[in-house]
Design an enzyme around this catalytic site. Structure first.
Site, short mmCIF file in Angstrom:
data_model
loop_
_atom_site.label_atom_id
_atom_site.label_comp_id
_atom_site.label_asym_id
_atom_site.label_seq_id
_atom_site.Cartn_x
_atom_site.Cartn_y
_atom_site.Cartn_z
N HIS A 37 8.25 5.54 3.94
CA HIS A 37 8.65 4.88 5.28
C HIS A 37 9.86 4.19 5.34
O HIS A 37 10.63 4.28 4.18
CB HIS A 37 7.29 3.82 5.63
CG HIS A 37 7.15 2.92 4.56
ND1 HIS A 37 8.00 2.03 4.13
CD2 HIS A 37 5.95 2.79 3.71
CE1 HIS A 37 7.59 1.31 3.23
NE2 HIS A 37 6.29 1.78 3.01
N GLY A 39 10.85 1.31 4.63
CA GLY A 39 11.14 0.56 3.52
C GLY A 39 11.59 1.36 2.28
O GLY A 39 12.36 0.95 1.70
N HIS A 40 11.02 2.34 2.09
CA HIS A 40 11.50 3.03 0.73
C HIS A 40 12.86 3.61 1.13
O HIS A 40 13.73 3.63 0.39
CB HIS A 40 10.55 4.44 0.84
CG HIS A 40 9.10 3.98 0.43
ND1 HIS A 40 8.09 4.24 1.27
CD2 HIS A 40 8.68 3.70 -0.90
CE1 HIS A 40 6.89 4.06 0.46
NE2 HIS A 40 7.30 3.28 -0.61
N GLY A 150 11.69 -3.19 -4.16
CA GLY A 150 11.54 -4.03 -2.95
C GLY A 150 10.89 -5.27 -2.89
O GLY A 150 9.91 -5.45 -3.90
N GLU A 151 11.33 -6.30 -2.35
CA GLU A 151 10.91 -7.55 -2.53
C GLU A 151 9.41 -7.73 -1.66
O GLU A 151 8.77 -8.57 -1.87
CB GLU A 151 11.94 -8.40 -1.61
CG GLU A 151 13.13 -8.77 -2.45
CD GLU A 151 14.05 -10.05 -1.71
OE1 GLU A 151 13.69 -10.24 -0.36
OE2 GLU A 151 15.02 -10.30 -2.40
N SER A 188 4.34 -0.54 5.09
CA SER A 188 3.70 -0.37 3.87
C SER A 188 3.01 0.85 3.99
O SER A 188 2.36 1.15 5.22
CB SER A 188 2.52 -1.51 3.47
OG SER A 188 1.49 -1.00 2.58
N ARG A 190 0.04 1.55 3.07
CA ARG A 190 -1.36 1.33 3.43
C ARG A 190 -1.60 0.85 4.93
O ARG A 190 -2.70 0.77 5.22
CB ARG A 190 -1.84 0.17 2.38
CG ARG A 190 -2.16 0.62 1.03
CD ARG A 190 -2.73 -0.27 0.24
NE ARG A 190 -3.18 0.18 -1.20
CZ ARG A 190 -2.43 0.21 -2.15
NH1 ARG A 190 -1.57 -0.67 -2.35
NH2 ARG A 190 -3.01 0.76 -3.31
#
Ligand code: PAF
Length: 288
Positions: A37, A39-40, A150-151, A188, A190
């Site tokens: 997603h 974030g990646h 990632g944080e 995420s 998930r």
């Protein structure tokens, strides 16, 4: 758009990396379990900013799931992942079969004491040994100049920094801020498990953490904030809270009142879905 090289073997990965390095190009690794997603992709963009070559690993690591957790159900969409990585300009995708990471007879586990013990480590006792072992392997297989984490998985980031320092792995670890949906929910893989109702409630986690961080920065006591935050999450519909904690940003030790860089961290369930998130706390007048 050039398709990335697909590298299933460690030997292939090492050949590619040594050719790039001989050409003077730095190599950046982004370890992932797929189901990619934004974030990646933020990790990939940060990796590419190093100006060299970018490798993304796609490996759903079985050893970081306990029996009964969601290893079998974990979202997998290789074609979609590869399309996203090609569009993001990744040079190579390392996709080892399980036997390449855990060959027959595999008997070594990396455990990191201290920073692994609380929070996720208390709620999921198997988790960090699985993460530390696979990350150590990925770093040694690729030998990148820099690896990006990632944080969002803040404790994982601290555990990885510790093992890299302790084992003298010649690689810099770079942290990338959490990417959030417009309503604040941390992205995420998930999140795909959430029902429509749960998805509506989920951003409350970030709102509660942010409210706590502001109060803590103003001098509030951690115990009071944890009690209020827990009550607010329960009232919002979170069905179980594994932890809600205020910790030193480096050691992850619990703090009573914030006087240096700290983090508010939580893991909470909405039905069958476990969400984790964290935010920084900067005491007034200091950078955090
Ligand atoms: O954060 C993840 O996706 C995983 O824990 C990692 C670092 C790729 C190890 O399997």
């Amino acid at each position: 758009m050039t398709a990335p090289a697909i590298l299933p073997s460690v030997a292939g990965l090492r050949d590619a990396v040594s050719i790039w390095r001989a050409g003077g190009l730095p190599v950046a690794l982004v370890p992932t379990m797929g189901a990619l997603h934004e974030g990646h992709l933020a990790l990939v963009h940060a990796a590419r900013a190093h100006g060299g070559r970018t490798v993304v690993s796609l490996f759903v690591n079985p050893t970081q799931f306990a029996p009964g957790e969601d290893f079998a159900l974990y979202p997998r969409d290789e074609a979609d992942d590869l399309a996203k990585l090609a569009a993001a300009g990744v040079d190579a995708v390392f996709m080892p079969p399980t036997e390449a990471v855990y060959p027959p007879g595999f008997a070594t586990t990396v455990t990191v004491d201290g920073v692994s013990a609380g929070l996720e480590g208390a709620a999921r006792p198997h988790f960090f040994a699985g993460v530390a072992t696979v990350v150590t392997k990925l770093l040694l297989q690729c030998l990148p100049d820099v690896a990006l984490f990632g944080e969002k998985d803040y404790q994982q980031l601290i555990v990885v920094r510790r093992l890299v320092a302790d084992l003298d792995i010649p690689c810099r670890i770079e942290a990338v801020p959490t990417v959030r949906a417009a309503d604040g929910l941390a992205l995420s893989s998930r999140n795909a498990y959430l029902s429509a109702d749960e998805r509506r409630i989920a951003p409350r986690l970030f709102q509660v953490l942010s409210g706590m961080a502001a109060a803590l920065a103003g001098g509030a006591a951690a115990a009071d904030q944890i009690a209020d935050g827990t009550a607010t999450l329960e009232a919002a519909g979170f069905t179980r809270i594994d932890y809600l904690a205020v910790c030193d940003a480096e050691t992850l030790e619990a703090v009573d009142r914030v006087s240096g860089p700290a983090r508010v961290l939580a893991a909470a369930w909405l039905g069958e879905t476990r969400l984790i998130d964290n935010v920084p706390v900067s005491p007034a007048g200091r950078a955090g």
